[in-house]
Design a protein around this motif. Structure first.
Motif, PDB file in Angstrom:
ATOM      1  N   MET A 197      -4.329  14.518 162.671  1.00 51.19           N
ATOM      2  CA  MET A 197      -3.904  15.917 162.641  1.00 51.19           C
ATOM      3  C   MET A 197      -4.562  16.758 163.735  1.00 51.19           C
ATOM      4  O   MET A 197      -4.213  17.925 163.901  1.00 51.19           O
ATOM      5  N   GLU A 198      -5.521  16.195 164.458  1.00 45.86           N
ATOM      6  CA  GLU A 198      -6.254  16.970 165.453  1.00 45.86           C
ATOM      7  C   GLU A 198      -5.898  16.604 166.890  1.00 45.86           C
ATOM      8  O   GLU A 198      -6.005  17.440 167.777  1.00 45.86           O
ATOM      9  N   LYS A 199      -5.481  15.375 167.130  1.00 47.08           N
ATOM     10  CA  LYS A 199      -5.247  14.944 168.509  1.00 47.08           C
ATOM     11  C   LYS A 199      -3.931  15.504 169.034  1.00 47.08           C
ATOM     12  O   LYS A 199      -3.060  15.962 168.275  1.00 47.08           O
ATOM     13  N   VAL A 200      -3.765  15.465 170.344  1.00 43.96           N
ATOM     14  CA  VAL A 200      -2.522  15.924 170.974  1.00 43.96           C
ATOM     15  C   VAL A 200      -1.413  14.947 170.595  1.00 43.96           C
ATOM     16  O   VAL A 200      -1.533  13.739 170.807  1.00 43.96           O
ATOM     17  N   PRO A 201      -0.313  15.426 169.999  1.00 44.51           N
ATOM     18  CA  PRO A 201       0.754  14.524 169.550  1.00 44.51           C
ATOM     19  C   PRO A 201       1.466  13.864 170.732  1.00 44.51           C
ATOM     20  O   PRO A 201       1.744  14.503 171.743  1.00 44.51           O
ATOM     21  N   GLU A 202       1.758  12.587 170.568  1.00 48.32           N
ATOM     22  CA  GLU A 202       2.455  11.847 171.616  1.00 48.32           C
ATOM     23  C   GLU A 202       3.966  11.872 171.431  1.00 48.32           C
ATOM     24  O   GLU A 202       4.705  11.709 172.387  1.00 48.32           O
ATOM     25  N   THR A 203       4.413  12.066 170.203  1.00 49.29           N
ATOM     26  CA  THR A 203       5.851  12.091 169.919  1.00 49.29           C
ATOM     27  C   THR A 203       6.209  13.371 169.186  1.00 49.29           C
ATOM     28  O   THR A 203       5.346  14.041 168.608  1.00 49.29           O
ATOM     29  N   PHE A 204       7.497  13.685 169.203  1.00 48.56           N
ATOM     30  CA  PHE A 204       7.968  14.878 168.504  1.00 48.56           C
ATOM     31  C   PHE A 204       7.779  14.727 166.995  1.00 48.56           C
ATOM     32  O   PHE A 204       7.483  15.705 166.301  1.00 48.56           O
ATOM     33  N   GLU A 205       7.905  13.505 166.507  1.00 47.75           N
ATOM     34  CA  GLU A 205       7.693  13.249 165.081  1.00 47.75           C
ATOM     35  C   GLU A 205       6.253  13.568 164.686  1.00 47.75           C
ATOM     36  O   GLU A 205       6.013  14.223 163.666  1.00 47.75           O
ATOM     37  N   GLU A 206       5.276  13.140 165.481  1.00 55.36           N
ATOM     38  CA  GLU A 206       3.871  13.454 165.206  1.00 55.36           C
ATOM     39  C   GLU A 206       3.636  14.958 165.272  1.00 55.36           C
ATOM     40  O   GLU A 206       2.866  15.512 164.478  1.00 55.36           O
ATOM     41  N   PHE A 207       4.292  15.615 166.211  1.00 49.83           N
ATOM     42  CA  PHE A 207       4.159  17.067 166.343  1.00 49.83           C
ATOM     43  C   PHE A 207       4.653  17.770 165.087  1.00 49.83           C
ATOM     44  O   PHE A 207       4.021  18.713 164.595  1.00 49.83           O
ATOM     45  N   LEU A 208       5.760  17.300 164.527  1.00 47.11           N
ATOM     46  CA  LEU A 208       6.299  17.888 163.298  1.00 47.11           C
ATOM     47  C   LEU A 208       5.337  17.683 162.126  1.00 47.11           C
ATOM     48  O   LEU A 208       5.149  18.579 161.303  1.00 47.11           O
ATOM     49  N   VAL A 209       4.721  16.499 162.048  1.00 39.16           N
ATOM     50  CA  VAL A 209       3.758  16.224 160.983  1.00 39.16           C
ATOM     51  C   VAL A 209       2.570  17.172 161.087  1.00 39.16           C
ATOM     52  O   VAL A 209       2.104  17.735 160.083  1.00 39.16           O
ATOM     53  N   GLN A 210       2.072  17.375 162.301  1.00 42.50           N
ATOM     54  CA  GLN A 210       0.937  18.278 162.502  1.00 42.50           C
ATOM     55  C   GLN A 210       1.303  19.713 162.155  1.00 42.50           C
ATOM     56  O   GLN A 210       0.518  20.439 161.533  1.00 42.50           O
ATOM     57  N   LEU A 211       2.490  20.138 162.543  1.00 42.76           N
ATOM     58  CA  LEU A 211       2.943  21.485 162.186  1.00 42.76           C
ATOM     59  C   LEU A 211       3.015  21.650 160.674  1.00 42.76           C
ATOM     60  O   LEU A 211       2.601  22.681 160.132  1.00 42.76           O
ATOM     61  N   ALA A 212       3.542  20.645 160.005  1.00 41.32           N
ATOM     62  CA  ALA A 212       3.666  20.705 158.548  1.00 41.32           C
ATOM     63  C   ALA A 212       2.299  20.809 157.889  1.00 41.32           C
ATOM     64  O   ALA A 212       2.110  21.566 156.932  1.00 41.32           O
ATOM     65  N   TRP A 213       1.334  20.074 158.413  1.00 41.22           N
ATOM     66  CA  TRP A 213      -0.005  20.109 157.825  1.00 41.22           C
ATOM     67  C   TRP A 213      -0.658  21.475 158.035  1.00 41.22           C
ATOM     68  O   TRP A 213      -1.322  22.013 157.148  1.00 41.22           O
ATOM     69  N   ARG A 214      -0.461  22.055 159.202  1.00 43.57           N
ATOM     70  CA  ARG A 214      -1.112  23.334 159.509  1.00 43.57           C
ATOM     71  C   ARG A 214      -0.424  24.522 158.843  1.00 43.57           C
ATOM     72  O   ARG A 214      -1.074  25.518 158.519  1.00 43.57           O
ATOM     73  N   ASN A 215       0.884  24.433 158.647  1.00 48.38           N
ATOM     74  CA  ASN A 215       1.636  25.609 158.205  1.00 48.38           C
ATOM     75  C   ASN A 215       2.025  25.594 156.735  1.00 48.38           C
ATOM     76  O   ASN A 215       2.621  26.564 156.251  1.00 48.38           O
ATOM     77  N   THR A 216       1.714  24.526 156.013  1.00 51.84           N
ATOM     78  CA  THR A 216       2.012  24.503 154.581  1.00 51.84           C
ATOM     79  C   THR A 216       0.850  25.126 153.802  1.00 51.84           C
ATOM     80  O   THR A 216      -0.282  24.644 153.904  1.00 51.84           O
ATOM     81  N   PRO A 217       1.073  26.211 153.046  1.00 54.08           N
ATOM     82  CA  PRO A 217      -0.026  26.900 152.358  1.00 54.08           C
ATOM     83  C   PRO A 217      -0.846  25.995 151.447  1.00 54.08           C
ATOM     84  O   PRO A 217      -2.066  26.139 151.360  1.00 54.08           O
ATOM     85  N   ALA A 218      -0.195  25.058 150.755  1.00 51.87           N
ATOM     86  CA  ALA A 218      -0.933  24.181 149.833  1.00 51.87           C
ATOM     87  C   ALA A 218      -1.991  23.365 150.563  1.00 51.87           C
ATOM     88  O   ALA A 218      -3.045  23.041 149.995  1.00 51.87           O
TER      89      ALA A 218
END
Length: 238
Positions: free
Chosen positions: A27-48
């Motif tokens: 969740m901290e490294k620079v994403p290499e794929t768009f799929e990884e980028f979406l996962v990181q966004l989901a982790w950062r932006n989901t309130p739970a």
């Protein structure tokens, strides 16, 4: 020999756990794929998920507090006697009573000393629980987003096929329609071509709607629009 298999399995379990973690998105490294980028966004932006990180931080602070619990075993008190000067020994029938102006005392409570170790161990276990809950949260987010993204990619492929099918059905229908005008084919052939064409149009619209619904599902996790996420990652048309 059979009795040793459970022991061998237990020996390899930690290695298996490490291999399982290797497939997890960092969740901290620079994403290499768009799929990884979406996962990181989901982790950062989901309130739970913020709640999980806050619980982990609370657990860490509780461990620090538990380590200092022993300091409550020693107590000091300082008192000032306001009546120290009110006693007058020169008055008849009055005995001299000496009151100290300042009193200092100390106390020792063994309970914090004896229980500090237990409190620290409990706090560390709670810290582990918070870490595991956070890790499980990351796994859940990754699974949900990856499944939705796989569905989105499949939907795009299906849409391409249905677009081609619709184009072929339209071309066939236009040909049959001209032949029908010249009475070269019967009505059954014309009606079959007409039905097939409209069914292909409907299938194409359904595929496009499915892609849009999947995007909405992803947007629920990432907190921004799918197209905006694509632009942030550097994709012009996704």
């Amino acid at each position: 020999m059979r009795r040793f298999w459970p022991l061998l399995l237990l020996c390899f379990l930690p290695l298996t756990a490490n291999f399982a973690q290797s497939g997890r998105v960092d969740m901290e490294k620079v994403p290499e794929t768009f799929e990884e980028f979406l996962v990181q966004l989901a982790w950062r932006n989901t309130p739970a998920n913020r709640v999980l990180e806050i619980k982990q931080e609370i657990a860490r602070n509780e461990t620090k507090t538990a380590k200092l619990q022993w300091t409550r075993s020693v107590g000091f008190n300082l008192g000032f006697n306001q009546n120290a000067d009110e006693n007058d020994p020169t008055m008849p029938g009055t005995d001299a009573i000496l009151f100290p102006r300042v009193s200092v005392g100390a106390s020792l409570n063994l309970n914090p000393i004896l229980t500090t170790g237990y409190s620290v161990r409990i706090a560390k276990e709670n810290e582990k629980i918070a870490e595991v809950e956070k890790y499980q949260g990351q796994i859940d987010v990754q699974e949900a987003v990856r499944l939705l993204y796989a569905k989105y990619e499949l939907g795009k492929d299906i849409l391409k096929v249905r677009v081609k099918t619709e184009e072929d059905a339209r071309a066939t229908f236009e040909l049959i329609k001209e032949l029908f005008k010249n009475s070269e084919v019967n009505f059954e052939d014309y009606n079959a071509a007409y039905t097939n064409y409209h069914q292909s149009v409907e299938a194409k619209l359904e595929a496009a709607a499915e892609i849009r619904a999947t995007k909405i599902g992803i947007e629920k996790w990432i907190g921004i629009s799918f197209d905006e996420a694509a632009r942030l990652f550097g994709i012009v048309d996704k």
